[in-house]
Design an enzyme around this catalytic site. Structure first.
Site, short mmCIF file in Angstrom:
data_model
loop_
_atom_site.label_atom_id
_atom_site.label_comp_id
_atom_site.label_asym_id
_atom_site.label_seq_id
_atom_site.Cartn_x
_atom_site.Cartn_y
_atom_site.Cartn_z
CB THR A 31 28.40 38.54 50.71
OG1 THR A 31 29.84 38.24 50.21
CG2 THR A 31 27.05 37.94 49.92
CD1 TRP A 102 43.11 44.49 36.89
CD2 TRP A 102 42.92 45.51 38.13
NE1 TRP A 102 43.56 45.59 36.31
CE2 TRP A 102 42.95 46.63 37.49
CE3 TRP A 102 42.29 46.34 39.51
CZ2 TRP A 102 43.37 47.39 37.33
CZ3 TRP A 102 42.53 48.02 39.65
CH2 TRP A 102 43.07 48.52 38.79
CB ALA A 229 12.08 56.97 50.81
CB ALA A 256 29.05 49.32 52.69
CG ASP A 259 26.22 45.29 51.36
OD1 ASP A 259 26.08 45.56 50.61
OD2 ASP A 259 27.22 45.86 50.35
#
Ligand code: ADP
Length: 304
Positions: A31, A102, A229, A256, A259
């Site tokens: 995000t 982590w 595609a 990414a 995103d």
């Protein structure tokens, strides 16, 4: 001025540089990546805020400095004195990247634990952007709180955009993941799934099945990314169409891709472009991002 609130987890990224003992430090997270590219693709008539939780330690301060330096609004970043940010480490072997995380106790897992802060962040915003990863890291109670806050936001006329970003490893089991993803889609105006993940975890045989499933769950519109595609999409009336995307000559690192596509697509639609133009803008931006190493590529915007 318009305002977008992107909601989720940003992590510290440590990556090997090729020089023994030398690491480079950055920040990324699904995000956040979208917020970063939205900020770079939209004009100054839009404010892009990030809603997350971090610690009060030096490393958390660095993240806050990074967000501020990128022009991303930090008013809704919660600072918790007993937590810190999640981290991941990228190992480079023969050009291949592998990731160690982590993040099990990261501050971001508490981003939705105070409903009044969610309501304040969304108050007066035009668009909220979130993902299946945002939902995955929360407790059940906080998942419900975030869904409720977004549902109220949508009820007031806000636009909710959701990328399912299926990551079964972040969930107790795939069945739980599927259930929550569909609850999230039900409060989202627009879903932006990636077909490969959807085929793997929902068994969709083609992108139109993905579209129909999210529409049936309550989403108003769906745009399905599918690597190199065609992108498949619906208009508001539920008609399904496809749009070819330009080939990318040299794919260096697909981190990414989805995103950045989302950011280019949303920035174009918010600037008044048609859905086809917005898909082209998303693909253009994603093409630049996958042509370079890392999640955040400073040169990449959706502007031609
Ligand atoms: P995700 O990163 O979420 O898995 P995809 O792999 O479906 O998403 O890619 C998102 C977008 O990135 C695609 O719609 C396309 O625009 C672009 N993209 C990804 N891989 C390629 C590729 N090999 N060639 C051209 N474009 C690509």
């Amino acid at each position: 001025m318009g305002r977008i609130v992107s909601i989720g987890e940003c992590m510290g990224e440590l990556s090997e540089t090729g020089t023994p003992g030398a690491l480079s430090m950055g920040f990324a997270g699904d995000t956040l990546n979208t917020a970063y590219y939205l900020r770079r693709s939209l004009g100054t008539d839009w404010q892009v805020d990030y809603l997350t939780a971090i610690g009060t330690d030096g490393l958390s301060d660095r993240m806050l400095d990074f967000l501020a330096a990128e022009g991303i609004g930090t008013d809704h970043v919660r600072c918790l004195s007993d937590k810190t940010i999640g981290l991941y480490y990228i190992t480079l072997k023969d050009g291949e990247r592998s990731f160690t995380y982590w993040r099990n106790d990261s501050a971001a897992k508490r981003l939705a634990s105070d409903p009044s802060l969610l309501a304040r962040a969304l108050d007066g915003a035009d668009m909220a952007y979130w993902s299946g990863i945002t939902l995955a890291i929360l407790s059940n109670q906080d998942r419900l709180a975030l869904i409720e806050a977004l549902s109220q936001f949508a009820g007031r006329g806000g636009t909710v955009v959701f990328d399912p970003n299926l990551r079964p490893r972040l969930w107790d089991n795939p069945e739980t993941m599927r259930g929550w993803i569909h609850r999230a889609a039900a409060v989202s105006d627009l879903c932006l799934p990636s077909f490969e993940d959807e085929a793997t975890w929902f068994g969709d045989t083609d992108p139109s099945e993905t579209i129909k499933r999210y529409l049936a769950e309550g989403s108003q519109r769906v745009v399905v990314k599918n690597g190199a595609a065609d992108v498949s999409f619906t208009d508001g009336a539920g008609q399904i169409s496809t749009c070819a995307i330009p080939p990318v000559e040299r794919v260096v690192d697909t981190t990414a891709a989805g995103d950045s596509f989302n950011a280019g697509f949303l920035a174009a639609e918010l600037s008044g472009e048609s859905v086809r133009e917005a898909i082209a803008a998303g693909a253009r931006l994603a093409g630049k991002v996958i042509g370079a190493k890392g999640a955040l590529v400073p040169e990449a915007t959706s502007r031609a």
